[in-house]
Design a protein around this motif. Structure first.
Motif, PDB file in Angstrom:
ATOM      1  N   LEU A   1      -3.556   6.742   7.230  1.00 37.65           N
ATOM      2  CA  LEU A   1      -4.808   6.855   6.365  1.00 37.65           C
ATOM      3  C   LEU A   1      -6.121   6.778   7.315  1.00 37.65           C
ATOM      4  O   LEU A   1      -7.150   6.834   7.087  1.00 37.65           O
ATOM      5  N   GLY A   2      -5.794   6.592   8.634  1.00 30.14           N
ATOM      6  CA  GLY A   2      -6.656   6.482   9.944  1.00 30.14           C
ATOM      7  C   GLY A   2      -7.274   5.160   9.894  1.00 30.14           C
ATOM      8  O   GLY A   2      -8.482   5.116  10.399  1.00 30.14           O
ATOM      9  N   CYS A   3      -6.571   4.214   9.722  1.00 29.92           N
ATOM     10  CA  CYS A   3      -6.993   2.642  10.009  1.00 29.92           C
ATOM     11  C   CYS A   3      -6.185   2.436  11.179  1.00 29.92           C
ATOM     12  O   CYS A   3      -5.043   2.233  11.285  1.00 29.92           O
ATOM     13  N   TYR A   4      -6.872   1.785  12.396  1.00 31.04           N
ATOM     14  CA  TYR A   4      -6.190   1.679  13.509  1.00 31.04           C
ATOM     15  C   TYR A   4      -6.555   0.035  14.060  1.00 31.04           C
ATOM     16  O   TYR A   4      -6.303  -0.086  15.281  1.00 31.04           O
TER      17      TYR A   4
ATOM     18  N   ASN B   1      -7.695   3.985   1.145  1.00 30.32           N
ATOM     19  CA  ASN B   1      -8.290   5.175   1.576  1.00 30.32           C
ATOM     20  C   ASN B   1      -9.779   5.411   1.348  1.00 30.32           C
ATOM     21  O   ASN B   1     -10.564   5.581   2.383  1.00 30.32           O
ATOM     22  N   MET B   2     -10.453   4.859   0.471  1.00 29.68           N
ATOM     23  CA  MET B   2     -11.668   5.046   0.070  1.00 29.68           C
ATOM     24  C   MET B   2     -12.554   4.084   0.998  1.00 29.68           C
ATOM     25  O   MET B   2     -13.518   4.641   1.585  1.00 29.68           O
ATOM     26  N   VAL B   3     -12.118   2.915   1.272  1.00 30.84           N
ATOM     27  CA  VAL B   3     -12.711   1.961   2.007  1.00 30.84           C
ATOM     28  C   VAL B   3     -12.746   2.506   3.445  1.00 30.84           C
ATOM     29  O   VAL B   3     -13.768   2.613   4.339  1.00 30.84           O
TER      30      VAL B   3
ATOM     31  N   ILE C   1       0.839  -1.310  -0.336  1.00 33.32           N
ATOM     32  CA  ILE C   1       0.167  -0.195   0.007  1.00 33.32           C
ATOM     33  C   ILE C   1       0.753   1.319  -0.042  1.00 33.32           C
ATOM     34  O   ILE C   1       0.394   2.248  -0.473  1.00 33.32           O
ATOM     35  N   HIS C   2       2.130   1.313   0.482  1.00 37.19           N
ATOM     36  CA  HIS C   2       3.033   2.384   0.504  1.00 37.19           C
ATOM     37  C   HIS C   2       3.616   2.563  -0.616  1.00 37.19           C
ATOM     38  O   HIS C   2       4.058   3.770  -1.111  1.00 37.19           O
ATOM     39  N   LYS C   3       3.310   1.723  -1.698  1.00 36.08           N
ATOM     40  CA  LYS C   3       4.052   2.120  -3.021  1.00 36.08           C
ATOM     41  C   LYS C   3       3.281   1.766  -4.138  1.00 36.08           C
ATOM     42  O   LYS C   3       3.656   2.081  -5.089  1.00 36.08           O
ATOM     43  N   ASP C   4       2.103   1.140  -3.763  1.00 35.46           N
ATOM     44  CA  ASP C   4       1.124   0.901  -4.878  1.00 35.46           C
ATOM     45  C   ASP C   4      -0.071   2.062  -4.963  1.00 35.46           C
ATOM     46  O   ASP C   4      -0.718   1.860  -4.045  1.00 35.46           O
ATOM     47  N   PRO C   5      -0.030   3.041  -5.980  1.00 35.33           N
ATOM     48  CA  PRO C   5      -0.944   4.034  -5.529  1.00 35.33           C
ATOM     49  C   PRO C   5      -2.403   3.621  -5.720  1.00 35.33           C
ATOM     50  O   PRO C   5      -3.220   4.149  -5.187  1.00 35.33           O
ATOM     51  N   SER C   6      -2.798   2.547  -6.618  1.00 32.00           N
ATOM     52  CA  SER C   6      -4.319   2.073  -6.785  1.00 32.00           C
ATOM     53  C   SER C   6      -4.456   1.566  -5.352  1.00 32.00           C
ATOM     54  O   SER C   6      -5.901   1.997  -4.813  1.00 32.00           O
ATOM     55  N   ASN C   7      -3.757   0.505  -4.776  1.00 36.07           N
ATOM     56  CA  ASN C   7      -4.134   0.056  -3.471  1.00 36.07           C
ATOM     57  C   ASN C   7      -4.158   1.396  -2.328  1.00 36.07           C
ATOM     58  O   ASN C   7      -5.124   1.210  -1.538  1.00 36.07           O
TER      59      ASN C   7
END
Ligand code: C2E
Ligand code: MG
Ligand code: MG
Ligand code: MG
Length: 277
Positions: free
Chosen positions: A252-255, A222-224, A211-217
């Motif tokens: 991204l705010g996922c804890y 982020n959307m989810v 996720i740190h280097k794949d822009p689509s992921n």
């Protein structure tokens, strides 16, 4: 030359088909034997928050096959789902999880530990008595409904959606919460998602990887996370394997997290050990 010819020798089409069918029948027979010989086990993958507190665990089916060793349920669950075998496997999972929860309830659990979740197959959910089966198991094993969570995938959208919603509502009223597993990989209709009494979205591992280097992921995760926040649902990332992935998720705010970075699935005894540590 001889080696090459041997390797390339193809079976006629109908022989290939009958071989596959035979493999399938013998595999089904093996699953039946495994149930009879108690070769199935439940392992538990711990789930953590951003302060490294264990917040729960997911029960994952393991088949301790004397010939092949441990095999992923991703291999045999789909085969079991083609017949009523899935119902026998599911009863085992439900009963074993309830027994293990009962043992956990007798420990001094950390306050942060909320519950154990089990995976529910589409066939189970399609049964009219699905909710009653879960409620009965909870009562019979004298556990708190708050300590059991169920995970369903979006594939329920392909069955009787009204029945599924009614069952999930009944369970919710009884205190059993529901998570949407592998979110984003199936046929999700946001209109249905809104109607499902689910309290947690699980971001599928395929969107967490790199996720740190794949822009689509990054964009999808982020959307989810935003979606979960606006629907007042919790969100957990599955398949977190590296510190970089974790850092991106925090940003991204996922804890809430689950994955090899934190822990592999553990036997029940190992789970208890790490809860007591
Ligand atoms: P799932 O519910 O999405 O479970 C997560 C899977 O990801 C598990 O594989 C787990 O071992 C694996 N995993 C967790 N963290 C990581 C990681 O960091 N990296 C990688 N590469 N993998 C990770 P497993 O145990 O092979 O299960 C596969 C699927 O089988 C599950 O996906 C679930 O859909 C199904 N399943 C497992 N147990 C049951 C069960 O008791 N009943 C039913 N109906 N399905 C089950
Ligand atoms: Mg799951
Ligand atoms: Mg999952
Ligand atoms: Mg998955």
């Amino acid at each position: 030359e001889a080696f090459k010819r041997g390797k390339d020798k193809a079976l006629p089409y109908n022989e290939v088909m009958s071989k596959q069918l035979n493999d399938h029948i013998s595999y089904t027979r093996e699953i039946k034997q495994a149930l009879a010989f108690n070769e199935f086990e439940l392992h538990y993958q711990p789930q953590y928050d951003h302060l490294n507190n264990m917040i729960g665990a997911e029960a994952l089916l393991r088949w301790n096959n004397p010939l092949r060793g441990y095999e992923s349920p991703a291999v045999y669950i789909p085969i079991a789902e083609e017949s009523d075998l899935i119902m026998q496997i599911s009863s085992y999972v439900l009963q074993q999880a309830c027994e293990d929860i009962r043992k956990l309830q007798q420990l001094p659990l950390p306050d942060t530990f909320k519950q154990v979740s089990i995976n529910i197959s589409a066939k189970q959910l399609a049964k009219h008595d699905f909710a009653d089966t879960i409620i009965l198991a909870i009562k019979k094993n004298q556990i708190s409904p708050l300590h059991l969570k169920i995970e369903i995938t979006e594939s329920i959208m392909m069955g009787d959606i009204e029945l599924s919603i009614a069952c999930l509502e009944k369970l919710h009223d009884f205190g059993v919460e529901c998570a949407i597993d592998d979110f984003g990989t199936g046929y999700s209709s946001l209109a249905y998602l809104k109607r499902l009494p689910a309290s947690l979205l699980k971001i599928d591992r395929s969107f967490v990887t790199d996720i740190h280097k794949d822009p689509s992921n990054h964009a999808i995760a982020n959307m989810v996370i935003k979606l979960a926040n606006s629907l007042n649902m919790e969100v957990i990332a599955e398949g977190v394997e590296t510190k970089q992935e974790l850092d991106s998720l925090i940003a991204l705010g996922c804890y809430q997290y689950q994955g090899f970075y934190f822990s592999r699935p553990l036997t029940f005894n190992k789970l208890v050990e790490s809860l007591e540590a």
